[in-house]
Design a protein around this motif. Structure first.
Motif, PDB file in Angstrom:
ATOM      1  N   HIS A 196       5.151 -20.396  27.534  1.00  0.00           N
ATOM      2  CA  HIS A 196       4.005 -19.878  28.291  1.00  0.00           C
ATOM      3  C   HIS A 196       4.442 -18.948  29.421  1.00  0.00           C
ATOM      4  O   HIS A 196       3.925 -19.029  30.548  1.00  0.00           O
ATOM      5  N   ALA A 197       5.375 -18.056  29.122  1.00  0.00           N
ATOM      6  CA  ALA A 197       5.831 -17.104  30.122  1.00  0.00           C
ATOM      7  C   ALA A 197       4.798 -15.990  30.300  1.00  0.00           C
ATOM      8  O   ALA A 197       4.205 -15.501  29.335  1.00  0.00           O
ATOM      9  N   LYS A 198       4.607 -15.585  31.549  1.00  0.00           N
ATOM     10  CA  LYS A 198       3.714 -14.476  31.867  1.00  0.00           C
ATOM     11  C   LYS A 198       4.479 -13.158  31.890  1.00  0.00           C
ATOM     12  O   LYS A 198       3.933 -12.102  31.599  1.00  0.00           O
ATOM     13  N   VAL A 199       5.764 -13.246  32.239  1.00  0.00           N
ATOM     14  CA  VAL A 199       6.586 -12.051  32.452  1.00  0.00           C
ATOM     15  C   VAL A 199       7.842 -12.131  31.584  1.00  0.00           C
ATOM     16  O   VAL A 199       8.433 -13.206  31.433  1.00  0.00           O
ATOM     17  N   PHE A 200       8.258 -10.990  31.037  1.00  0.00           N
ATOM     18  CA  PHE A 200       9.503 -10.911  30.273  1.00  0.00           C
ATOM     19  C   PHE A 200      10.345  -9.801  30.878  1.00  0.00           C
ATOM     20  O   PHE A 200       9.925  -8.643  30.935  1.00  0.00           O
ATOM     21  N   VAL A 201      11.566 -10.168  31.342  1.00  0.00           N
ATOM     22  CA  VAL A 201      12.478  -9.205  31.966  1.00  0.00           C
ATOM     23  C   VAL A 201      13.695  -9.038  31.061  1.00  0.00           C
ATOM     24  O   VAL A 201      14.379 -10.013  30.758  1.00  0.00           O
ATOM     25  N   THR A 202      13.975  -7.795  30.665  1.00  0.00           N
ATOM     26  CA  THR A 202      15.092  -7.577  29.745  1.00  0.00           C
ATOM     27  C   THR A 202      15.558  -6.126  29.826  1.00  0.00           C
ATOM     28  O   THR A 202      15.042  -5.332  30.634  1.00  0.00           O
ATOM     29  N   ASP A 203      16.548  -5.776  29.005  1.00  0.00           N
ATOM     30  CA  ASP A 203      17.021  -4.396  28.907  1.00  0.00           C
ATOM     31  C   ASP A 203      16.544  -3.797  27.589  1.00  0.00           C
ATOM     32  O   ASP A 203      15.730  -4.404  26.876  1.00  0.00           O
ATOM     33  N   SER A 233       2.150 -11.128  29.408  1.00  0.00           N
ATOM     34  CA  SER A 233       1.276 -10.014  29.775  1.00  0.00           C
ATOM     35  C   SER A 233       1.985  -8.921  30.558  1.00  0.00           C
ATOM     36  O   SER A 233       1.439  -7.827  30.729  1.00  0.00           O
ATOM     37  N   ILE A 234       3.205  -9.199  31.066  1.00  0.00           N
ATOM     38  CA  ILE A 234       3.933  -8.216  31.864  1.00  0.00           C
ATOM     39  C   ILE A 234       5.352  -8.085  31.326  1.00  0.00           C
ATOM     40  O   ILE A 234       6.084  -9.074  31.236  1.00  0.00           O
ATOM     41  N   ASN A 235       5.744  -6.851  30.978  1.00  0.00           N
ATOM     42  CA  ASN A 235       7.105  -6.585  30.510  1.00  0.00           C
ATOM     43  C   ASN A 235       7.829  -5.707  31.519  1.00  0.00           C
ATOM     44  O   ASN A 235       7.291  -4.680  31.957  1.00  0.00           O
ATOM     45  N   ILE A 236       9.054  -6.098  31.868  1.00  0.00           N
ATOM     46  CA  ILE A 236       9.843  -5.348  32.843  1.00  0.00           C
ATOM     47  C   ILE A 236      11.162  -4.946  32.205  1.00  0.00           C
ATOM     48  O   ILE A 236      11.891  -5.787  31.663  1.00  0.00           O
ATOM     49  N   LEU A 237      11.484  -3.649  32.278  1.00  0.00           N
ATOM     50  CA  LEU A 237      12.703  -3.132  31.681  1.00  0.00           C
ATOM     51  C   LEU A 237      13.727  -2.837  32.779  1.00  0.00           C
ATOM     52  O   LEU A 237      13.436  -2.130  33.749  1.00  0.00           O
ATOM     53  N   VAL A 238      14.930  -3.383  32.608  1.00  0.00           N
ATOM     54  CA  VAL A 238      16.002  -3.187  33.574  1.00  0.00           C
ATOM     55  C   VAL A 238      17.028  -2.221  32.993  1.00  0.00           C
ATOM     56  O   VAL A 238      17.887  -2.607  32.201  1.00  0.00           O
ATOM     57  N   GLU A 239      16.903  -0.967  33.347  1.00  0.00           N
ATOM     58  CA  GLU A 239      17.854   0.077  32.960  1.00  0.00           C
ATOM     59  C   GLU A 239      18.091   0.950  34.181  1.00  0.00           C
ATOM     60  O   GLU A 239      17.143   1.458  34.784  1.00  0.00           O
ATOM     61  N   GLU A 240      19.360   1.148  34.542  1.00  0.00           N
ATOM     62  CA  GLU A 240      19.675   1.847  35.783  1.00  0.00           C
ATOM     63  C   GLU A 240      19.214   3.301  35.787  1.00  0.00           C
ATOM     64  O   GLU A 240      19.021   3.890  36.858  1.00  0.00           O
ATOM     65  N   ASP A 241      19.019   3.892  34.612  1.00  0.00           N
ATOM     66  CA  ASP A 241      18.561   5.284  34.593  1.00  0.00           C
ATOM     67  C   ASP A 241      17.053   5.395  34.801  1.00  0.00           C
ATOM     68  O   ASP A 241      16.495   6.489  34.810  1.00  0.00           O
ATOM     69  N   GLY A 242      16.377   4.241  34.979  1.00  0.00           N
ATOM     70  CA  GLY A 242      14.944   4.252  35.250  1.00  0.00           C
ATOM     71  C   GLY A 242      14.076   4.426  34.029  1.00  0.00           C
ATOM     72  O   GLY A 242      12.847   4.516  34.144  1.00  0.00           O
ATOM     73  N   SER A 243      14.686   4.488  32.853  1.00  0.00           N
ATOM     74  CA  SER A 243      13.909   4.692  31.635  1.00  0.00           C
ATOM     75  C   SER A 243      13.048   3.476  31.332  1.00  0.00           C
ATOM     76  O   SER A 243      13.321   2.365  31.784  1.00  0.00           O
ATOM     77  N   THR A 244      11.996   3.720  30.571  1.00  0.00           N
ATOM     78  CA  THR A 244      11.099   2.629  30.217  1.00  0.00           C
ATOM     79  C   THR A 244      10.392   2.960  28.909  1.00  0.00           C
ATOM     80  O   THR A 244      10.616   4.006  28.299  1.00  0.00           O
ATOM     81  N   PHE A 245       9.538   2.045  28.458  1.00  0.00           N
ATOM     82  CA  PHE A 245       8.738   2.231  27.253  1.00  0.00           C
ATOM     83  C   PHE A 245       7.263   2.192  27.636  1.00  0.00           C
ATOM     84  O   PHE A 245       6.910   1.644  28.693  1.00  0.00           O
ATOM     85  N   PRO A 246       6.401   2.722  26.818  1.00  0.00           N
ATOM     86  CA  PRO A 246       4.958   2.644  27.104  1.00  0.00           C
ATOM     87  C   PRO A 246       4.519   1.190  27.283  1.00  0.00           C
ATOM     88  O   PRO A 246       4.840   0.322  26.477  1.00  0.00           O
ATOM     89  N   GLY A 247       3.802   0.946  28.363  1.00  0.00           N
ATOM     90  CA  GLY A 247       3.314  -0.397  28.631  1.00  0.00           C
ATOM     91  C   GLY A 247       4.307  -1.281  29.364  1.00  0.00           C
ATOM     92  O   GLY A 247       3.990  -2.428  29.689  1.00  0.00           O
ATOM     93  N   TRP A 248       5.494  -0.765  29.638  1.00  0.00           N
ATOM     94  CA  TRP A 248       6.529  -1.510  30.351  1.00  0.00           C
ATOM     95  C   TRP A 248       6.649  -0.995  31.782  1.00  0.00           C
ATOM     96  O   TRP A 248       6.375   0.165  32.074  1.00  0.00           O
ATOM     97  N   HIS A 249       7.108  -1.873  32.672  1.00  0.00           N
ATOM     98  CA  HIS A 249       7.402  -1.501  34.048  1.00  0.00           C
ATOM     99  C   HIS A 249       8.896  -1.286  34.206  1.00  0.00           C
ATOM    100  O   HIS A 249       9.695  -2.120  33.763  1.00  0.00           O
ATOM    101  N   SER A 250       9.296  -0.187  34.828  1.00  0.00           N
ATOM    102  CA  SER A 250      10.708   0.048  35.132  1.00  0.00           C
ATOM    103  C   SER A 250      11.077  -0.757  36.376  1.00  0.00           C
ATOM    104  O   SER A 250      10.459  -0.609  37.434  1.00  0.00           O
ATOM    105  N   PHE A 251      12.096  -1.604  36.253  1.00  0.00           N
ATOM    106  CA  PHE A 251      12.488  -2.487  37.358  1.00  0.00           C
ATOM    107  C   PHE A 251      12.901  -1.675  38.590  1.00  0.00           C
ATOM    108  O   PHE A 251      12.349  -1.842  39.678  1.00  0.00           O
TER     109      PHE A 251
END
Length: 588
Positions: free
Chosen positions: A132-139, A156-174
């Motif tokens: 029952h996770a609300k957030v998923f943090v990954t690369d 409901s919330i996806n967070i992408l950890v990439e140092e170049d700031g890149s992300t995917f549609p619907g994802w938050h850049s960390f």
């Protein structure tokens, strides 16, 4: 009750049993050490693979982590709307952002669920469906796996950890999200969490059935693990501690909380390749690591003659003074060779994801090779029989922790979280005394001096021809034979004896070449197996020798590195036509 009255007196600083009503690791520990802006919290390095050199290094202070985690906490809470009790699943390699998220999660009272990067999409789907996770943090690698997951549960919330700031549609850049929505000096309120507040959930290895969710509160891991740092790790400010475990496993939390409670420095190497003992030796040679915590499999490779020659010659460790082992029992032979050659003890310990440190080679006690050490005096545990009665010394029994003691010291998990949200703590109740015990599933013996000796998993114990035999003693003996790198001893069905002892053995490269160089390889293998059988019979007892030996290239292991004996037992049952459903499994 452990420790026994015969055990030597504990020396060193007195142990404070008094627990605070509230405790928040981020504010009470990290912010405290951050008052010294020069105090180093982490040496972070990266390596690209086997044989490669370290490509980068960053030194991070407690002040850095205090500042960063406050900003991440503000972003998570104020921008993304994450609140106390929300669950954050994190699946990252050894990047500094992993610790930023951990501390930020603790600051806002959310619950973190660390996961290994080795998970498959199927594994992720199961964890999301029950966790029952609300957030998923990954690369990016983890994000690609998530695209193959159909049932994402409450995510409901996806967070992408990439140092170049890149992300995917619907994802938050960390990095971009924190930079855009917070500023240097931002602070979140000091949340006062208690032992009733959930803090961290780990999934067990799951060698049988589906993995279970182990829940710890803000006291049972973040504060209780201070004992590890002080009495087992032997840490203090400016000491540098390297734990080889990957971030998805509880041992990483043990290392983090144990090290930072003591104001010491974590050494982190972001090495995403397969384990290499040569990389290990090089890293110890090149960096100011004072403390090494490694699994027994690593030490078994380090004591090979060619590796010891390196470590006592051109590749000497730069600053190493303390060695620790956990996860499985370590063969006495390895400890003795390491001490003789390197001049250092290997301090063993016993604990589980569900517990903290149960017993260990702690300050004030001599190391006895092969022993798990003495009881942690803050944990009410004992060796008991199947009815819940405490056994006398030198009697094999179940390692158990008393849960009916009031008030219960919080050095044990709260329970297994069910998919329904219900919390279950399985207990054995003594029908005569009413005492309640949590059974570890492991068996051990306590000697007259208060030292504990591991026998094996309850399901690993072999009954052969009327004898009860634990696998560890045999595996330790096998390790002393020059042909053996490591082994796994299990029970195998036998018509005459019911069960016999079988050893799966990984040979050294030298012996592999010897076998390959002989014309009749099958005959050479049979002769070597007979030689090894006789070696065990001569060095332990005849009834303990393996009746069957199989040479293998590798042993099956969990992704945390523990040998999957349950899989080997199942294989043997299938080979010999026994219904595998009749065999109980072990959680390793």
């Amino acid at each position: 009750m452990a420790p026994s009255s015969a055990s030597p007196a504990l020396t060193g600083p007195p142990i404070d049993y008094k627990l605070p009503d509230t405790f928040n690791f981020a504010s009470d520990v990290i912010d405290k050490w951050a008052q010294d802006p020069s105090l180093k919290a982490m040496i972070w390095t990266s390596r690209q693979g086997i044989g490669s050199s370290v490509s980068s290094r960053r030194d991070l202070t407690y002040e850095d982590f205090s500042e960063r985690s406050h900003r991440v906490a503000k972003w998570l809470g104020e921008t993304l709307g994450i609140t106390k009790g929300d669950r954050i699943m994190i699946m990252l390699p050894r990047v500094a952002a992993w610790w930023d998220v951990l501390l930020a999660t603790i600051r806002i009272g959310a619950v973190i669920i660390p996961c290994t990067t080795l998970l498959t999409p199927k594994d992720i789907e199961y964890r999301l469906s029950v966790g029952h996770a609300k957030v998923f943090v990954t690369d990016k690698a983890g994000a690609m796996k998530l695209t193959k997951v159909q049932n994402k549960g409450t995510l409901s919330i996806n967070i992408l950890v990439e140092e170049d700031g890149s992300t995917f549609p619907g994802w938050h850049s960390f990095y971009e999200g924190v930079e855009r929505n917070t500023k240097t000096g931002d602070r979140v309120p000091n949340l006062r969490t208690t032992r009733k507040d959930p803090c961290i959930i780990y999934f067990t290895s799951g060698t049988t059935g589906y993995p279970k969710m182990v829940l710890h509160n803000h006291i049972s891991y973040p504060l209780a693990l201070k004992f590890h740092g002080q009495y087992w790790y032997r840490l203090s400010p400016h000491k540098v501690f390297w734990n080889l475990s990957e971030n998805g496993w509880a041992k990483a939390a043990w290392a983090t909380f144990g090290t930072w409670n003591m104001g010491a420095t974590l050494f982190i190497q972001d090495d995403r390749g397969a384990f290499s003992v040569d990389n290990l030796i090089d890293t110890l040679h090149n960096f100011e690591i004072t403390h090494l915590c490694a699994p027994p499999t690593s030490f078994r490779q380090l004591v090979l003659p060619e590796k010891l020659n390196l470590m006592t010659g051109p590749r000497k460790p730069k600053a190493l003074t303390n060695c620790l082992a956990g996860g499985e029992a370590l063969n006495p032979y390895v400890t003795e060779i390491w001490k003789k050659t390197m001049g250092m003890d290997i301090h063993e310990a016993y604990g589980q994801t569900e517990t903290t440190l149960v017993c260990a080679s702690i300050i004030g006690y001599d190391v006895r090779p092969g022993s798990m050490g003495v009881a942690n005096p803050t944990v009410p545990f004992a060796i008991i029989d199947d009815e819940g009665n405490i056994l006398p010394t030198n009697k094999e029994g179940n390692i158990a922790i008393l849960t009916s003691k009031e008030p219960r010291l919080p050095w044990l998990f709260d329970g297994y979280v069910q998919a329904s949200g219900e919390l279950v703590l399985p207990e054995l109740i003594n029908p005569k005394t009413g005492q309640r015990w949590f059974l570890s599933g492991d068996r051990a013996v306590c000697d007259e001096d208060g030292y504990y000796w591991f026998v094996g998993r309850s399901d690993d114990v072999i009954n052969t021809a009327g004898y009860r035999v634990g696998p560890f003693e045999i595996e330790s003996c096998l390790k002393e034979h020059p042909a053996v790198i490591e082994s796994a001893v299990v029970t195998s069905p036998d018509k005459q004896r019911g069960e016999i002892i079988k050893a799966f053995i990984v040979l050294t490269d030298e012996y592999k070449k010897r076998l390959q160089g002989q014309g009749n390889t099958q005959k050479a293998e049979m002769e070597l197996a007979k030689e090894i059988e006789n070696f065990v019979a001569e060095n332990t007892a005849p009834y303990k020798k393996p009746r069957e030996i199989e040479f293998v290239d590798t042993l099956p292991k969990t992704i945390s590195g523990k040998i999957k004996r349950v899989e080997l037992r199942a294989t043997e049952r299938q080979r010999k036509g026994v219904d595998t459903r009749l065999g109980k499994g072990a959680k390793l």
